[in-house]
Motif scaffolding. Structure first.
Motif, PDB file in Angstrom:
ATOM      1  N   PRO A   1       0.862  -0.928   0.071  1.00  0.00           N
ATOM      2  CA  PRO A   1      -0.048   0.030   0.461  1.00  0.00           C
ATOM      3  C   PRO A   1       0.823   1.215   0.205  1.00  0.00           C
ATOM      4  CG  PRO A   1      -0.712  -1.636   1.470  1.00  0.00           C
ATOM      5  CD  PRO A   1       0.204  -1.773   1.143  1.00  0.00           C
TER       6      PRO A   1
ATOM      7  N   ALA B   1       1.870   1.741  -3.722  1.00  0.00           N
ATOM      8  CA  ALA B   1       0.628   2.075  -4.494  1.00  0.00           C
ATOM      9  C   ALA B   1       0.435   3.470  -4.362  1.00  0.00           C
ATOM     10  CB  ALA B   1      -0.225   1.144  -3.993  1.00  0.00           C
ATOM     11  N   LEU B   2       0.521   3.799  -3.150  1.00  0.00           N
ATOM     12  CA  LEU B   2       0.177   5.678  -2.432  1.00  0.00           C
ATOM     13  C   LEU B   2       0.691   6.644  -3.223  1.00  0.00           C
ATOM     14  CD1 LEU B   2      -1.779   7.886  -1.424  1.00  0.00           C
ATOM     15  CD2 LEU B   2      -0.544   7.594   0.867  1.00  0.00           C
TER      16      LEU B   2
ATOM     17  N   ARG C   1      -6.946   4.595  -2.742  1.00  0.00           N
ATOM     18  CA  ARG C   1      -5.053   4.163  -2.539  1.00  0.00           C
ATOM     19  C   ARG C   1      -4.643   4.952  -1.069  1.00  0.00           C
ATOM     20  NH1 ARG C   1      -5.890   3.132  -7.607  1.00  0.00           N
ATOM     21  NH2 ARG C   1      -3.715   1.950  -8.661  1.00  0.00           N
TER      22      ARG C   1
END
Length: 582
Positions: free
Chosen positions: A429, A432-433, A477
């Motif tokens: 995560p 992705a962010l 996200r």
């Protein structure tokens, strides 16, 4: 206490002990010439198994590892040679208390904070009345009762309740006197590196005034920052190590000493925070650019060195009085040094003693012919002579009127769309962010590093004067990352959006390489790709690029120059900021 030494090992197998020592038989029964032979039964207990030596088994021979004896600490019966003749509790006791004279039985052994050895302490515990404190004097005035080893474990919870009462009693006691700081530091005539094992043992057993002084602050700091028990114990151990390593007791602790204690198993960064909180830290750490400058300005003439030091201090710290000057970024100073260092040394080798002797011809002769080194050298020399002229260290500025070399303008290139899509759909995560924020809104690495949780409110990102509505894929996200952060670090008080295992216990931001080292793309290349897509979507509107991405005119014209390339560039799916790659 006399201890029988074990017999020598068999010279053939190097595993079993010699069969007999009197009369002497050097080999074991399995290696005797003409054998192997079956060992005889133990002449003490009669067992035919686990033969050791001298006609006895492993439990009956006084030198065997399973021979029972008395504990050297509490005199309890039932410990083994293989455990150094110590019961389990005494092994812990010897690792946490110093050696001294027991105030109740006068034995020289390891004593606790009450001045009692473990034998006297266990006797007092045995007769302790519920709800009353331990009376060591009354319990040991008529002697001590011996006991069996390793049978003093409390499984009813009474021991835990007693420890809780003792901790509560300590909290009710008046605080100890503050640590009296020494206003001097004793220099050493010879620096002898201490033994690693000796320092560790001294830190485990000796009393530590530094730990007592910092204990309350350590607990409060750990509770406020959500430190784990392991980290708290590591800092406490480091404080005891520093106390053992100090050359001048009760003096302030240097940062370099804390970092040097890492070789003994110290926890450096968290210990620096605690020492800084209590006011015992003397920060002598040098910046990387300071070490780099000292390395490249060594062995120069004295006048030249003083002038360079004046320039370096002015660039690093700035100057609030005339001639005023703002402090520069350390990266800028580093680039200047990279460009100028070869030129300094060339002038020193030519016999120049001061920068006041340098002329424009000297500068032109030593400048590189082309490339980035020439640009770095010109920028650095222009800065150097400007500062020296303002402080009246040189008569004239040899860089005045010299035409600056224009840097070669590179053409930014787009990224592969599939590579961006794979990074956006990363299972991590955090990755992705970070990729989504750059791919959709073109944030740079420094902005990502300093981003805080309070900068995002109601789906809008505030970056200084700019307010950016977050795209739908970025919001998805962001929600996934916040859930991941709350699950993994529920106790962290770090205000920054991105945290990792190193920063979750502190309030500092992550490094600029996080989380890009886990990806096959960089933040700058991804930002360039996003700006290029905006160029093609708007037809090269320079004003819009400056406002939308907070860049200057020169940078915007560099991106706009790709329109002159006859080869068209296909736009990616994240141009509009509305496509969800998931």
């Amino acid at each position: 206490m006399s201890v029988t030494p074990p017999p020598p090992k068999c010279p053939a197998c190097r595993v079993n002990r010699a069969a007999w020592t009197n009369p002497r038989v050097d080999f074991c029964y399995a290696c005797l010439p003409g054998g192997p032979f079956t060992p005889p039964p133990c002449r003490t207990c009669g067992t035919r198994e686990s033969y050791f030596s001298q006609g006895r088994c492993e439990r009956c021979h006084p030198g065997a590892p399973l021979y029972l004896g008395a504990c050297h600490g509490c005199l309890a019966w039932g410990v083994y040679r293989r455990h150094s003749w110590l019961c389990w509790t005494c092994r812990w006791w010897h690792g946490h208390y110093p050696v001294g004279i027991c105030a109740f039985c006068t034995r020289e052994t390891y004593i606790n904070g009450s001045g009692a050895c473990r034998l006297c302490w266990e006797n007092a515990r045995r007769v302790q009345e519920p709800g009353h404190a331990i009376n060591l004097t009354e319990a040991n005035q008529h002697g001590q009762q011996l006991f069996l080893a390793n049978l003093q474990y409390d499984t009813t919870g009474a021991r835990r309740r007693r420890i809780a009462r003792e901790r509560h009693h300590r909290r009710l006691q008046p605080p100890s006197a503050p640590l009296a700081l020494a206003n001097h530091r004793q220099p050493l005539l010879f620096r002898m590196p201490p033994g690693k094992g000796a320092i560790k043992k001294r830190a485990l057993t000796q009393d530590s005034p530094l730990l007592r002084h910092c204990d309350q602050t350590l607990r409060e700091h750990a509770l406020r920052h959500g430190w784990s028990k392991r980290l708290v114990n590591g800092v406490a151990h480091t404080l005891k190590l520093l106390d053992a390593l100090q050359d001048t007791p009760s003096s302030k602790i240097r940062s370099s000493d804390v970092l040097a204690a890492i070789r003994y198993g110290a926890t450096a960064i968290s210990t620096l925070e605690v020492l800084d909180t209590v006011g015992l830290l003397e920060d002598d750490r040098a910046l990387a650019v300071e070490r780099y400058f000292a390395q490249h300005s060594a062995d120069l003439p004295a006048a030249m060195t003083n002038q360079l030091q004046l320039w370096f201090d002015t660039m690093l710290q700035g100057r609030s009085t005339a001639p005023r000057r703002r402090a520069r970024n350390v990266e800028t100073i580093h680039i200047h040094i990279v460009g100028m260092a070869p030129i300094w040394r060339a002038w020193a080798q030519q016999g120049h003693e001061s920068f006041a002797e340098i002329t424009a011809e000297d500068v032109t002769r030593e400048l590189p012919a082309k490339g980035s080194n020439r640009i770095f050298a010109e920028q650095g020399l222009r800065s150097l002579f400007t500062v020296l002229k303002a402080h009246r260290q040189v008569f004239s500025n040899p860089m005045r009127g010299m035409k600056a070399t224009r840097p070669n303008v590179t053409v930014p290139l787009p990224l592969d769309t599939q590579k961006i899509r794979d990074a956006l759909n990363s299972p991590d995560p955090t990755c992705a962010l970070a990729v989504a924020l750059v791919a959709f809104h073109a944030l740079n690495g420094r902005e990502l590093q300093k981003l805080e949780l309070t900068d995002i409110v109601d789906g809008r990102l505030r970056l200084g004067p700019r307010i950016i509505p977050l795209a739908v894929p970025v919001r998805a996200r962001l929600a996934a990352y916040l859930d991941h952060r709350a699950r993994k670090w529920p106790q962290t008080i770090n205000p920054h959006l991105f945290v990792n295992n190193k920063t979750q216990a502190r309030t500092k931001p992550v490094s600029k390489q996080f989380p890009w080292r886990m990806l096959n793309i960089t933040a700058q290349s991804l930002r360039d790709d996003r700006i290029l897509q905006e160029i093609y979507a708007t037809g090269g509107d320079v004003r819009r690029l400056c406002d939308f991405f907070d860049i200057g005119i020169d940078a915007a014209l560099r991106y706009r120059s790709v329109l002159d390339d006859p080869k068209p560039i296909a736009t990616t799916e994240h141009d509009s900021g509305t496509h969800d790659p998931t």
